[in-house]
Design a protein around this motif. Structure first.
Motif, short mmCIF file in Angstrom:
data_model
loop_
_atom_site.label_atom_id
_atom_site.label_comp_id
_atom_site.label_asym_id
_atom_site.label_seq_id
_atom_site.Cartn_x
_atom_site.Cartn_y
_atom_site.Cartn_z
N LEU B 347 0.84 -1.20 0.00
CA LEU B 347 0.00 0.00 0.00
C LEU B 347 0.87 1.25 0.00
O LEU B 347 0.62 2.20 -0.75
CB LEU B 347 -0.91 -0.04 1.23
CG LEU B 347 -1.74 1.20 1.49
CD1 LEU B 347 -2.56 1.57 0.26
CD2 LEU B 347 -2.67 0.97 2.67
N LEU B 348 1.88 1.27 0.86
CA LEU B 348 2.75 2.45 0.94
C LEU B 348 3.41 2.70 -0.42
O LEU B 348 3.47 3.84 -0.90
CB LEU B 348 3.82 2.26 2.01
CG LEU B 348 3.34 2.39 3.45
CD1 LEU B 348 4.42 1.95 4.41
CD2 LEU B 348 2.95 3.83 3.73
N PHE B 349 3.92 1.65 -1.01
CA PHE B 349 4.61 1.83 -2.29
C PHE B 349 3.63 2.28 -3.36
O PHE B 349 3.93 3.17 -4.16
CB PHE B 349 5.30 0.54 -2.72
CG PHE B 349 6.73 0.49 -2.30
CD1 PHE B 349 7.68 1.31 -2.90
CD2 PHE B 349 7.15 -0.37 -1.30
CE1 PHE B 349 9.00 1.26 -2.50
CE2 PHE B 349 8.46 -0.42 -0.91
CZ PHE B 349 9.39 0.40 -1.50
N LEU B 350 2.46 1.65 -3.37
CA LEU B 350 1.50 2.04 -4.39
C LEU B 350 1.06 3.48 -4.15
O LEU B 350 0.87 4.26 -5.11
CB LEU B 350 0.31 1.09 -4.39
CG LEU B 350 0.64 -0.35 -4.79
CD1 LEU B 350 -0.62 -1.18 -4.86
CD2 LEU B 350 1.36 -0.39 -6.13
N GLY B 351 0.91 3.85 -2.87
CA GLY B 351 0.57 5.23 -2.58
C GLY B 351 1.67 6.16 -3.05
O GLY B 351 1.42 7.20 -3.68
N ILE B 356 3.98 9.94 -6.94
CA ILE B 356 4.98 10.20 -7.98
C ILE B 356 4.29 10.44 -9.31
O ILE B 356 4.66 11.32 -10.08
CB ILE B 356 5.96 9.01 -8.07
CG1 ILE B 356 6.76 8.89 -6.79
CG2 ILE B 356 6.89 9.16 -9.26
CD1 ILE B 356 7.50 7.58 -6.65
N HIS B 357 3.26 9.65 -9.55
CA HIS B 357 2.49 9.79 -10.78
C HIS B 357 1.90 11.19 -10.87
O HIS B 357 2.00 11.87 -11.89
CB HIS B 357 1.36 8.75 -10.74
CG HIS B 357 0.70 8.53 -12.05
ND1 HIS B 357 1.35 7.98 -13.12
CD2 HIS B 357 -0.57 8.75 -12.46
CE1 HIS B 357 0.53 7.88 -14.13
NE2 HIS B 357 -0.66 8.36 -13.76
N ALA B 358 1.32 11.63 -9.76
CA ALA B 358 0.70 12.96 -9.74
C ALA B 358 1.75 14.06 -9.88
O ALA B 358 1.51 15.10 -10.48
CB ALA B 358 -0.08 13.14 -8.45
N MET B 359 2.93 13.80 -9.32
CA MET B 359 3.98 14.82 -9.34
C MET B 359 4.78 14.80 -10.64
O MET B 359 5.80 15.48 -10.75
CB MET B 359 4.95 14.60 -8.17
CG MET B 359 4.36 14.84 -6.80
SD MET B 359 4.09 16.58 -6.45
CE MET B 359 5.75 17.22 -6.37
N TYR B 374 -4.99 17.47 -2.65
CA TYR B 374 -5.05 17.09 -4.07
C TYR B 374 -5.31 15.59 -4.22
O TYR B 374 -5.91 15.15 -5.19
CB TYR B 374 -3.75 17.43 -4.78
CG TYR B 374 -3.37 18.89 -4.67
CD1 TYR B 374 -4.02 19.84 -5.46
CD2 TYR B 374 -2.38 19.30 -3.81
CE1 TYR B 374 -3.68 21.17 -5.35
CE2 TYR B 374 -2.03 20.62 -3.70
CZ TYR B 374 -2.68 21.57 -4.48
OH TYR B 374 -2.34 22.86 -4.38
N LEU B 375 -4.77 14.82 -3.30
CA LEU B 375 -4.84 13.36 -3.44
C LEU B 375 -5.53 12.76 -2.22
O LEU B 375 -4.90 12.08 -1.42
CB LEU B 375 -3.43 12.77 -3.56
CG LEU B 375 -2.53 13.28 -4.66
CD1 LEU B 375 -1.11 12.82 -4.45
CD2 LEU B 375 -3.03 12.78 -6.00
N PRO B 376 -6.79 12.98 -2.06
CA PRO B 376 -7.42 12.56 -0.80
C PRO B 376 -7.37 11.06 -0.56
O PRO B 376 -7.04 10.63 0.54
CB PRO B 376 -8.87 13.04 -0.96
CG PRO B 376 -9.05 13.26 -2.43
CD PRO B 376 -7.73 13.63 -2.98
N GLU B 454 -6.04 13.51 -8.38
CA GLU B 454 -6.13 12.16 -7.83
C GLU B 454 -5.99 11.16 -8.97
O GLU B 454 -6.40 11.42 -10.11
CB GLU B 454 -7.48 11.99 -7.11
CG GLU B 454 -7.67 10.63 -6.44
CD GLU B 454 -6.55 10.28 -5.45
OE1 GLU B 454 -5.48 9.87 -5.90
OE2 GLU B 454 -6.75 10.44 -4.24
N SER B 455 -5.40 10.04 -8.67
CA SER B 455 -5.15 9.04 -9.71
C SER B 455 -6.45 8.33 -10.09
O SER B 455 -7.41 8.32 -9.31
CB SER B 455 -4.15 8.01 -9.21
OG SER B 455 -2.99 8.67 -8.80
#
Lengths: 489, 635, 109
Positions: B347-351, B356-359, B374-376, B454-455
């Motif tokens: 979960l942490l890595f995917l989060g 990273i994806h958003a940034m 931005y990423l609730p 948000e992704s």
């Protein structure tokens, strides 16, 4: 009859090949001849083991007690299959290489094949020696006529080295012949000698024969001909040399040295093993530093051969079966590597690792196939080499022939790590990264090359996943050799 | 119902088929098809695994060995390609296929910008990885396990170096492979030893014979196996590859370098628990190394600024806890922690991947901040995972870590104290990470801020599922101190560890002590959480570290140290061999012989002067000598 | 006269011949020395022949005659040699304007 056919087909193919003036038809002719040999070899696999068709004994030099005795056993089957399989692969893979006087080139290749077949089939020491030379002589010409820039020097070195080895072997064979009960060169008489030669004589006889075979494999410190010769020979010849011919050395030990001079082997096994291990680590380290692809593969081959030789001296069932299966695997894998090297050289006219890079973007098929072959080279599980190396290491570890089995295993296993280092280095520098001016225009490989590499990859994986048939072929040979080696004193 | 177990071969074969399809037809398949194939095969595997699990979890289930074919059959050694289904492997099957499926789904969106050919290649590798991992846990002997063991290493190599144009990534991949090889050699030698000692590598045979084997042999074998585990599971001294492995795509880090592959070492030790239990020296070594790694990695994580690097070191640190658990005999605890860790670390890595994806590819937390609004979904799931890893009740990490620490206390209170200190560090650096990333003000560029969003669902869905698991995953192992027979996992795994538990003297589990220990660790963790939260939410630590902090930021200079003691000497030796020894000495001797012959012949040639007189003179001298010999010596 | 004297004389002649061949460079003198060596052998043969003849006179009528036949052979060979050898020397002189054998060192090439 099958063993005779295996020798005669390439022999006749080669001799007629000299007279086909058109280079392209000569090439096709030799391809056909080699394919026919392959078919015969495969037929040989299907024949029942003790069938008479696998043996032949003709009159040759009765005055000397030598006869034209050839036969196929498990060990011979593995190696003749390797020889028979390799030549078509080599011919197809280098189909696009151009040679001047191509007819002579292909004819000499086939003659060399005939010689190799003879070596693996001979049941007579003089015949063995005869074929040994027959296999080598065409190679001298192949290197010196079609080689690279420094071919003359390299051939000369190769010639002198191997000739010294051959002569030592001849001396050994003649000595043994004179001591046989019935003055005969036949393998049976030689095996009967086992245990009857005084220990003092066994020592020097062992070294005579061992050095002869060690030069061929090659074992440290008799190896320096190899990188030069591999580098300078035309790639097709290099494939024959490294894929098949180096196995002559191992074969020699398995058939003519260890079972005949079991005491000498037992006494000097540790020393020879130590040489093998030094060579493995030494060659692996040097391989890390090579910039020339051919030299890199050459040193990696030295390291692998060292392991096989080491396993022979371990004298265990597991180890010897590992050696036999690995002889086949190593041949296939290294030919695969050479094909890739040849493809790279033909396209970019360089073999320098430092000048290449980024090929994975331009030739993905080549990259994928190379990575698989290279992974087999580092003996990753489910590739063929893993089976062989696993059995060999395991054999060395459980060896009762030496006190130092654990030390040997641990020292030799360093090469497992080093092989990963140089192989991955090579993959990375050649295939990964960005393209440069040279590799920018790279094209992917042609169909024939792709097919051949795919065949090799399939062979790698099949033997890696299901090695049982191969292991079954060799079992009896190993039992026979072990029963003779374990006589000790 | 028994026939479902006979379908076990489908579980690894399906991902293999996915690998082949995606790999061979990578140029022809569309991205969505690739994604469906890639994730679909894992989903089917998961369903089969789940059915098998239902079968296995019934009480009194006996391990089933499904032999497919003979792999190596030489002399007395018979290694068959066989799978073993029991409680332990079924549990791992669920973790691997379950988490693996979520990560595949996640990847379909995360990797969507890749060209379709590379997209397919990615999924092919990922499927191959799952295949190898399944072989690893399903193997009924050490060799099949080793096949998977090396296979996952290979996939890790391929995936770390996935973006092969970047040579640095290639270096990281190479480093991972080679460091793992050190461990692999240990593993291999251990198997040779087993073959020599037991004549077999099949689990059942080896373990049954282990009782009658000398402690020396067992210690040797287990230490070598542990060396293998330190490579794969990133423990001292072979841990440095894991942080570098973060060069790969983030879902890969989640799947391979957090949830599954790195736990292979723990699986292997848990599998061969009886051998480890019978060799107390190894157990101590395992515990000490685990603890040392846990602390060392935690200290390094304090000063890392790359979001993935922090998580990588926290992974190393958590793996250290698992080894501590194995070392003190808390096998269930270790496996339990593997499971919960798989949830919250994935979960942490995917989060982190979502961030990273958003940034737009930015990984430096100093340039983030304030992402909460931005990423609730990412934020809330990430927070839950942070609580889980920090060990705050009732999140899953609390139960598993607590079980390990309680057992450590029973073995040696010093372990417990150091372990709790590590937990403090863990809580602190995780909330430093959380606070710096999600709280405060946004510190990136305007352009980045503009693109923050948000992704998509394919990313948030796995996050939510994993978040739920991270929260409730611990309830399968509620300590006996709270309720009788609440530790479902322990009863489930009982048959696997029964013999080891018999040997370990019964834990003097005083209920009040256990509660006290729990309270202490919760209080300590809370201190870490609160301190980390308050300190970094307002003024994040943006400066480059100085003094001791710099040592930590530079990872204790371990890489440099290894470079100096291993890489450089080897390189120097190789250069010496190549340039001097080979050329001057070995080839020198060979060429020297040639030169000697040449020189000698040049000297002898001078006799051939061409003067007939000279020849005659030599002839006469020769004759005279012959006469003299004849007259004086022959008699 | 004892046979020893003949042997000593013959050896002396032979040695003179050898020394001459080895030390002189003039082809004609070398040639003459070769003749001297041949003749020293002839002398020896004749001397031994006589000795045997005296010793075995009653038993074999032709005892010792073989040696004398050999002498004739040698003389014939020597004569042939003279004719060929001298011809070579003449040719040599024509080519090199010298009879010095050291000019003829092409053998080393």
């Amino acid at each position: 009859m099958i063993p005779v056919l295996l020798i005669v087909i390439p022999l006749i193919g080669g001799l007629t090949g000299f007279f086909i003036k058109n280079g392209k038809s000569a090439r096709d002719w030799s391809l056909i001849a080699s394919l026919v040999t392959l078919v015969v070899s495969v037929v040989g696999l299907t024949v029942e083991k003790n069938s008479a068709s696998l043996q032949f004994d003709g009159e040759w030099l009765p005055a000397l007690g030598s006869s034209f005795a050839v036969g196929l056993d498990g060990l011979g089957q593995i190696l003749t299959l390797l020889t028979a399989l390799s030549f078509p692969i080599i011919f197809i893979a280098t189909y696009r290489d151009e040679y001047k006087n191509a007819n002579n080139f292909y004819a000499l290749m086939l003659l060399s094949q005939a010689g190799l077949m003879g070596v693996f089939l001979a049941n007579d020491a003089l015949l063995f020696y005869f074929f040994w030379e027959l296999a080598l002589i065409p190679v001298y010409f192949l290197c010196s006529q079609w080689g690279g820039e420094k071919r003359i020097q390299a051939t000369f070195k190769f010639f002198v080295y191997t000739f010294v080895g051959s002569l030592l072997m001849l001396v050994g064979i003649i000595y043994l012949y004179l001591h046989t009960a019935d003055h005969s060169f036949s393998i049976k008489s030689f095996y009967d000698l086992n245990g009857r030669i005084p220990v003092a004589d066994q020592t020097w006889l062992f070294w005579l024969l061992f050095i002869a075979f060690a030069i061929k494999m090659p074992i440290f410190p008799f190896h320096t001909w190899q990188p030069d010769t591999y580098e300078q020979s035309p790639t097709a010849t290099t494939m024959v040399l490294s894929g098949i011919m180096v196995k002559m050395g191992l074969f020699g030990i398995l058939r003519w040295l260890a079972p005949v001079l079991s005491t000498g082997t037992w006494v000097w096994g540790d020393t020879a093993s130590a040489l093998c291990i030094i060579g493995m680590i030494y060659a692996s380290l040097i391989a890390i530093k090579q910039d020339d692809l051919k030299r890199l593969v050459a040193y990696s081959s030295i390291a692998h051969m060292g392991l096989m030789c080491l396993a022979i001296f371990g004298t265990t069932q597991t180890g010897l079966q590992g050696v036999m299966i690995q002889m086949f695997n190593h041949g296939i894998n290294i030919i695969g590597l050479w094909i890739v090297v040849d493809l790279i050289e033909r396209q970019f006219h360089t073999r320098k690792i430092s000048e290449l890079g980024g090929l994975a973007q331009k030739s993905p098929a080549l990259a994928i196939l190379l990575v698989i072959v290279a992974l087999a080279n580092v003996a990753l599980p489910l590739t063929n080499a893993f089976v062989g190396e696993f059995l060999m290491f395991s054999g060395v570890f459980s060896s009762a022939a030496t006190k130092y089995n654990v030390v040997f295993t641990v020292a030799a296993s360093i090469s497992i790590i080093l092989s990963a280092v140089y192989t991955l280095n090579m993959i990375q520098k050649v295939f990964f990264g960005n393209t440069n001016a040279l590799t920018e225009k790279a094209k992917d490989i042609y169909l024939n090359e792709k097919i051949i590499l795919v065949v090799i990859v399939i062979a790698i994986i099949i033997v890696g996943v299901y090695p049982k048939p191969m292991l079954d072929i060799t079992r009896e040979s190993v039992d026979a050799i072990l029963s003779k080696m374990n006589l000790k004193q | 119902m028994n026939n479902i177990i006979n379908l076990i071969w489908l579980v690894p074969v399906l991902p293999l088929a996915g690998f082949l399809i995606n790999g061979l037809f990578r140029k022809r398949l569309s991205k969505s098809l690739t994604g469906i194939i890639g994730s679909g095969v894992i989903l089917i595997s998961f369903i089969i695994s789940f059915l098998i699990f239902l079968q296995v979890k019934q009480p009194g289930f006996e391990p089933v060995v499904v032999a497919l074919f003979d792999f190596i059959n030489v002399g007395k050694l018979n290694i068959s390609f066989a799978f073993q289904v029991d409680q332990l492997s079924a549990l791992f099957l669920l973790i691997i296929t379950g988490v693996g499926f979520l990560i595949h789904v996640y990847s379909t969106s995360y990797m969507h910008e890749e060209e379709s050919q590379h997209f397919a290649r990615y999924f092919a590798y990922l499927n191959l990885f799952v295949f190898s991992m399944l072989l690893l846990v399903l193997g009924a002997n050490f060799i099949i396990m080793f096949i998977g063991w090396e296979g996952v290493g290979l996939c890790s190599y391929l995936l770390i170096g996935f973006w092969f144009k970047n040579l640095n990534y290639g270096d990281a991949a190479k480093k991972a492979f080679i460091m793992n090889r050190f461990g692999d050699v240990g593993f291999l030698i251990a198997t040779f030893w087993m073959i020599n000692q037991f004549g077999s590598v099949t689990f059942s045979e080896v373990f049954s014979k282990a009782h009658d084997t000398s402690t020396f042999v067992l210690t040797g074998i287990t230490l070598l196996l542990f060396l293998g585990a330190t490579g794969k599971s990133a423990q001292i001294p072979l841990y440095t590859w894991l942080p570098d492995a973060m060069a790969g795509p983030t879902p890969v880090s989640a799947l391979i370098h957090a949830a599954t592959m790195v736990t292979a070492g723990i699986y292997m030790i848990a599998r061969s628990n009886i051998m480890f239990t019978l060799s107390p020296i190894t157990q101590t070594v395992v515990a000490v190394i685990g603890l040392a790694t846990a602390i060392l990695a935690a200290t390094i994580a304090l000063k890392q600024n790359d979001i993935k690097k922090v998580l990588a070191y926290s992974t190393v640190s958590q793996l250290g806890y698992m080894f501590l658990g194995l070392g003190v005999g808390a096998y269930t605890g270790a496996v339990f922690h593997v499971m919960t860790h798989a949830f919250f670390k994935a979960l942490l890595f995917l989060g982190a991947g979502s961030v990273i994806h958003a940034m737009g590819g930015e990984q430096d937390i100093r340039k983030m901040g304030g992402l909460k609004k931005y990423l609730p979904i990412t934020q809330i799931t990430f927070l839950l995972a942070c609580f889980a890893i920090a060990g705050i009740p009732p999140f899953s990490g609390f139960f598993s870590k607590d079980e390990i620490l309680a057992n450590a206390f029973a073995k040696n209170p010093v372990y417990y104290i150091i372990g709790v200190f590590g937990a403090l560090l863990t809580a602190f650096y995780m909330f430093r990470l959380y606070a710096t990333t999600f709280l405060g003000k946004f510190r990136g560029t305007h352009e980045q801020e503009h693109h923050l969003h948000e992704s998509p669902a394919a990313i948030t869905f796995p996050l939510i599922v994993l978040a739920i698991l991270s929260v409730i995953g611990g309830f399968v192992g509620i300590p006996e101190a709270f309720a009788k027979n609440a530790h479902v996992l322990e009863h489930y795994l009982e048959p696997i560890f029964a013999e080891s538990n018999k040997i370990h003297e019964a834990q003097p589990s005083n209920q009040s002590t256990e509660l006290l220990l729990m309270a202490v660790s919760v209080v300590v963790a809370s201190i870490g959480v609160i301190y980390g939260w308050t300190r970094f939410s307002k003024n994040p630590d943006l400066e480059d570290a100085t003094g001791f902090g710099k040592v930590l930021a530079n990872k204790w200079y371990v890489d440099e140290f290894y470079n100096a003691i291993v890489v450089k000497p080897l390189n120097a030796l190789a250069t010496f061999f190549n340039n001097i020894f080979e050329k001057s000495i070995i080839d020198g001797i060979v060429n020297g012989v040639g030169k000697g012959v040449k020189y000698g012949s040049r000297q002898i040639r001078l006799i051939q002067s061409g003067q007939v007189g000279g020849y005659v003179l030599l002839m006469v001298i020769g004759m005279v000598i012959l006469f003299l010999v004849e007259i004086f010596i022959k008699k | 006269m004892p046979i020893n004297y003949y042997i000593f004389l013959s050896v002396a002649l032979f040695c003179i011949g050898v020394t001459g061949v080895l030390t002189r460079r003039n082809a004609i003198i070398i040639f003459m020395c070769v003749e001297l060596m041949l003749n020293s052998v002839n002398l020896l043969l004749v001397a031994f022949s006589k000795m045997h003849h005296l010793a075995l006179i009653g038993k074999h009528a032709d005892a010792g005659t073989n040696a004398q036949i050999f002498v004739f052979f040698i003389m014939v060979v020597a004569a042939a040699e003279v004719s060929v050898g001298l011809a070579i020397i003449v040719m040599m002189y024509r080519n090199t304007h010298s009879v010095d054998v050291n000019f003829l060192n092409r053998l080393k090439h």
